[in-house]
Design a protein around this motif. Structure first.
Motif: not given
Length: 130
Positions: A67-68, A71, A116, A120
């Protein structure tokens, strides 16, 4: 010995799981490089317990890092190459993680912003097909 780190190496998963995850990696490394053909039972069980705890920790940590990376702007191909997973597994792990995080209630808010997560999904477009 490190504070909070047991003086005797763990031979059980439950004990190894109590060790700081980064210390686990160091301990596993030290055990693996010190192993000899005459390594005793406790040493083998310690390595097994440490490696099981590392794997357990990593299966919980990897989706957050996926996920990071998303992002940060990484694309699915880059993440698949970085993890050694196929794109479908990357998406599945990230989605399962995000679904759980959005259901967690921390002071009345989910632990991850649903907008968020949706951003994505939109950015990846056809790469992330449900």
């Amino acid at each position: 010995m490190n504070p909070g780190h047991p003086s005797d190496p763990p031979v059980r998963f439950a004990d190894a799981e109590e060790i700081n995850p980064f210390q686990l990696l160091l301990d596993l490394h030290d055990h693996a490089v010190a192993r000899t053909p005459r390594t005793g039972l406790d040493d083998v069980l310690t390595e097994l317990a440490l490696s099981a705890a590392v794997m357990s920790w990593w299966t919980r940590w990897q989706p957050l890092m996926i996920h990071t990376a998303l992002q940060a702007g990484a694309d699915l191909t880059d993440i698949a190459k970085a993890t050694g997973l196929d794109a479908g597994n990357v998406v599945d792990r990230c989605r399962r993680w995000a679904d759980v995080q959005m259901r967690l209630d921390i002071s009345g808010r989910p632990s991850v912003d649903p907008a968020e997560v949706q951003a994505i999904e939109r950015r990846l477009g056809s790469e992330v097909v449900r």
